[in-house]
Design an enzyme around this catalytic site. Structure first.
Site, PDB file in Angstrom:
ATOM      1  N   THR A  50     -16.485  -3.036  26.919  1.00  0.00           N
ATOM      2  CA  THR A  50     -17.356  -1.873  26.638  1.00  0.00           C
ATOM      3  C   THR A  50     -18.573  -1.923  27.555  1.00  0.00           C
ATOM      4  O   THR A  50     -18.788  -2.906  28.271  1.00  0.00           O
ATOM      5  CB  THR A  50     -17.856  -1.880  25.165  1.00  0.00           C
ATOM      6  OG1 THR A  50     -18.533  -3.107  24.916  1.00  0.00           O
ATOM      7  CG2 THR A  50     -16.727  -1.724  24.164  1.00  0.00           C
ATOM      8  N   TYR A 234     -39.269  -5.378  22.345  1.00  0.00           N
ATOM      9  CA  TYR A 234     -38.227  -5.760  23.300  1.00  0.00           C
ATOM     10  C   TYR A 234     -38.697  -6.893  24.229  1.00  0.00           C
ATOM     11  O   TYR A 234     -38.491  -8.057  23.950  1.00  0.00           O
ATOM     12  CB  TYR A 234     -37.667  -4.549  24.091  1.00  0.00           C
ATOM     13  CG  TYR A 234     -36.344  -4.944  24.719  1.00  0.00           C
ATOM     14  CD1 TYR A 234     -35.139  -4.662  24.082  1.00  0.00           C
ATOM     15  CD2 TYR A 234     -36.303  -5.699  25.891  1.00  0.00           C
ATOM     16  CE1 TYR A 234     -33.927  -5.118  24.597  1.00  0.00           C
ATOM     17  CE2 TYR A 234     -35.112  -6.164  26.415  1.00  0.00           C
ATOM     18  CZ  TYR A 234     -33.932  -5.860  25.777  1.00  0.00           C
ATOM     19  OH  TYR A 234     -32.737  -6.320  26.280  1.00  0.00           O
TER      20      TYR A 234
HETATM   21  P1  NAD Z   1     -21.720  -3.927  24.790  1.00  0.00           P
HETATM   22  O1  NAD Z   1     -21.893  -4.202  23.335  1.00  0.00           O
HETATM   23  O2  NAD Z   1     -21.243  -2.590  25.202  1.00  0.00           O
HETATM   24  O3  NAD Z   1     -20.711  -5.004  25.448  1.00  0.00           O
HETATM   25  C1  NAD Z   1     -20.639  -6.311  24.998  1.00  0.00           C
HETATM   26  C2  NAD Z   1     -19.370  -6.996  25.481  1.00  0.00           C
HETATM   27  O4  NAD Z   1     -19.420  -8.375  25.052  1.00  0.00           O
HETATM   28  C3  NAD Z   1     -18.058  -6.426  24.899  1.00  0.00           C
HETATM   29  O5  NAD Z   1     -17.068  -6.465  25.897  1.00  0.00           O
HETATM   30  C4  NAD Z   1     -17.710  -7.419  23.786  1.00  0.00           C
HETATM   31  O6  NAD Z   1     -16.325  -7.503  23.487  1.00  0.00           O
HETATM   32  C5  NAD Z   1     -18.196  -8.696  24.422  1.00  0.00           C
HETATM   33  N1  NAD Z   1     -18.464  -9.777  23.471  1.00  0.00           N
HETATM   34  C6  NAD Z   1     -19.379  -9.822  22.475  1.00  0.00           C
HETATM   35  N2  NAD Z   1     -19.321 -11.025  21.851  1.00  0.00           N
HETATM   36  C7  NAD Z   1     -18.355 -11.739  22.485  1.00  0.00           C
HETATM   37  C8  NAD Z   1     -17.819 -13.037  22.317  1.00  0.00           C
HETATM   38  N3  NAD Z   1     -18.276 -13.878  21.394  1.00  0.00           N
HETATM   39  N4  NAD Z   1     -16.801 -13.421  23.130  1.00  0.00           N
HETATM   40  C9  NAD Z   1     -16.310 -12.588  24.085  1.00  0.00           C
HETATM   41  N5  NAD Z   1     -16.799 -11.367  24.301  1.00  0.00           N
HETATM   42  C10 NAD Z   1     -17.800 -10.943  23.510  1.00  0.00           C
HETATM   43  O7  NAD Z   1     -23.109  -4.287  25.446  1.00  0.00           O
HETATM   44  P2  NAD Z   1     -23.860  -3.767  26.766  1.00  0.00           P
HETATM   45  O8  NAD Z   1     -24.943  -2.845  26.323  1.00  0.00           O
HETATM   46  O9  NAD Z   1     -22.927  -3.372  27.844  1.00  0.00           O
HETATM   47  O10 NAD Z   1     -24.610  -5.118  27.153  1.00  0.00           O
HETATM   48  C11 NAD Z   1     -24.160  -6.004  28.152  1.00  0.00           C
HETATM   49  C12 NAD Z   1     -25.381  -6.680  28.755  1.00  0.00           C
HETATM   50  O11 NAD Z   1     -26.213  -5.683  29.361  1.00  0.00           O
HETATM   51  C13 NAD Z   1     -26.269  -7.402  27.726  1.00  0.00           C
HETATM   52  O12 NAD Z   1     -26.781  -8.581  28.315  1.00  0.00           O
HETATM   53  C14 NAD Z   1     -27.394  -6.420  27.504  1.00  0.00           C
HETATM   54  O13 NAD Z   1     -28.586  -7.022  27.054  1.00  0.00           O
HETATM   55  C15 NAD Z   1     -27.548  -5.861  28.908  1.00  0.00           C
HETATM   56  N6  NAD Z   1     -28.278  -4.582  29.002  1.00  0.00           N
HETATM   57  C16 NAD Z   1     -28.047  -3.553  28.139  1.00  0.00           C
HETATM   58  C17 NAD Z   1     -28.801  -2.385  28.246  1.00  0.00           C
HETATM   59  C18 NAD Z   1     -28.601  -1.222  27.321  1.00  0.00           C
HETATM   60  O14 NAD Z   1     -29.461  -0.345  27.254  1.00  0.00           O
HETATM   61  N7  NAD Z   1     -27.494  -1.152  26.609  1.00  0.00           N
HETATM   62  C19 NAD Z   1     -29.762  -2.256  29.269  1.00  0.00           C
HETATM   63  C20 NAD Z   1     -29.941  -3.307  30.162  1.00  0.00           C
HETATM   64  C21 NAD Z   1     -29.199  -4.476  30.022  1.00  0.00           C
HETATM   65 NA    NA Z   2     -20.483  -5.185  28.467  1.00  0.00          NA
END
Ligand code: NAD
Ligand code: NA
Length: 396
Positions: A50, A234
């Protein structure tokens, strides 16, 4: 069965396979429309199902014809009960990739465990030999440290003092004031243990020791900074401490990758609607105002547009990788533009339940939220009988 959204607070209990598939196809088409990126050819994505991880996998496969291995933690369907969205996303991605002649396999399990690391290494050895890019994109509220056996839970709290500000319930549109009590020292340590860089470091060390990193291999993890408005909850809160740790881990990893001439980067990404960000108080109100301003200026991006820019204009940019003075890649540059932030800050003061529909993009927020689960996606027939039992073709 007919699959409908069943919303409970910040999550949706159901997911629509056809909507998830359409989202993936839309992202693939976007990537193809932007042309070829001279990037990595063998890519491991940890957190691939995702959000930013999925978009990184799509950009690698359909932008650079890369072979990809995805690691994620998702629930398969049971008869009458839908899978989690990342399961359907991965099924769709792997169908599309394999149909395009691209290697695409995946592992479903806890990436924090030794077992899943070993399984991944075995798969790389058997099928790809080595990888030249490792994307680390895990977002999780909990982690069991494989060395100590301790299970840590992260919290989203301010440090030192109570934080009081506006927030919105994006389902009802009601703007209210919330107060979040400060965390304990233990909360900080636990949040750093879950969302800091320790597991990223463990992955890179295991991959390096096993000899499955190609010479000059790169690894990238994702961070967030954001505006003054959200700072107490945050960047200067518990999650911010974890991001400080993650960012510091990049240079630790680069040091350890000296034997292969490898390099670790953190990319600071834009605020986007994901399952993780919907659960953070104050952030949904910020995002709904930010979306409005960025869409009006024609600079709004989703995960796939962000990853396209990361790969084409940062990581595989012909003039070298541009970074800030702390060595971080910045693709939050448009979000952080002064004109954007000044407008959001002004709108923030005006935001009430009555004004938000006009001054914010609450509809855009909601649509993105439903889209995460495959709902409200254009071109999908939600009245059609849909098979919830979907196989992931490359699942090992
Ligand atoms: P998301 O929830 O869409 O994706 C998380 C992913 O991690 C998924 O593929 C899920 O299956 C996997 N995952 C979770 N726990 C797991 C585990 N124990 N083992 C294996 N896989 C696992 O999250 P996202 O928003 O895409 O976040 C990804 C990164 O980007 C994070 O570090 C987040 O802090 C960072 N980020 C997010 C944003 C935002 O606004 N959403 C902005 C900047 C940075
Ligand atoms: Na991700």
């Amino acid at each position: 069965m007919i699959i409908e959204p069943r919303i409970r607070g910040f999550i949706c209990l159901t997911a629509h396979p056809k909507g998830c598939e359409q989202n993936v196809i839309n992202q693939i088409n976007y990537t193809k429309s932007k042309g070829t990126i001279n990037g990595a050819k063998k890519v491991l994505v940890i957190g691939a199902s995702t959000g930013f991880g999925l978009a990184s996998r799509i950009t690698s496969a359909f932008g650079s014809n890369a072979a990809t291995i995805g690691v994620y933690f998702e629930k398969p369907a049971q008869p009458g009960k839908t899978a989690s969205p990342g399961w359907y996303n991965t099924a769709a991605f792997e169908q599309q990739a394999q149909a395009a002649g691209l290697y695409a396999k995946s592992i479903n399990g806890d990436a924090f465990s030794n077992e899943i690391k070993e399984k991944t290494i075995d798969l790389i050895k058997a099928d790809l030999g080595q990888v030249d890019l490792v994307i680390y994109s895990i977002a999780s509220p909990v982690r069991t440290n494989p060395v100590t056996g301790i299970t840590h839970r992260s919290v989203l709290k301010p440090i030192g003092q109570t934080f009081t500000n506006k927030t919105v319930d994006f389902h009802t549109g009601v703007v209210s004031t919330i107060s979040i009590e400060p965390c304990t020292e233990e909360d900080i340590a636990n949040t750093v243990a879950v969302m800091g860089g320790e597991d990223w470091d463990m992955w890179m060390e295991a991959l390096n020791k096993a000899g499955v990193l190609a010479p000059g291999a790169t690894t990238v993890a994702y961070s967030y900074i954001g505006p003054d408005l959200t700072e107490p909850v945050y960047r200067k809160g518990t999650i911010g401490r974890a991001k400080d740790h993650l960012e510091a881990t990049a240079s630790v990893i680069t040091g350890k990758l000296g034997n292969i001439g490898g390099k670790a980067y953190v990319s600071v990404n834009k605020a986007l609607v994901t399952q993780a960000s919907s659960a953070i108080p104050v952030i949904p109100l910020y995002i709904s105002l930010l979306y409005k301003v960025m869409k009006e200026k024609g600079i709004h991006e989703g995960c796939i547009e962000q990853m396209q820019r990361l790969f084409a204009q940062r990581l595989y940019f012909s003039g070298g990788v541009p970074t800030d003075d702390k060595g971080r890649i910045r693709i939050d540059d448009w979000e952080m533009r002064t004109d954007v932030q000044d407008q959001v800050a002004a709108l923030w003061k005006e935001a009430t339940t009555e004004t938000l529909p006009a001054i914010g993009d609450l509809e855009g927020y909601k649509t993105d939220f439903y889209n995460l689960f495959g709902f409200k996606v254009n071109g999908v027939d939600y009245t059609a009988d849909t098979d919830e039992m979907v196989e992931v073709p490359g699942l090992v």
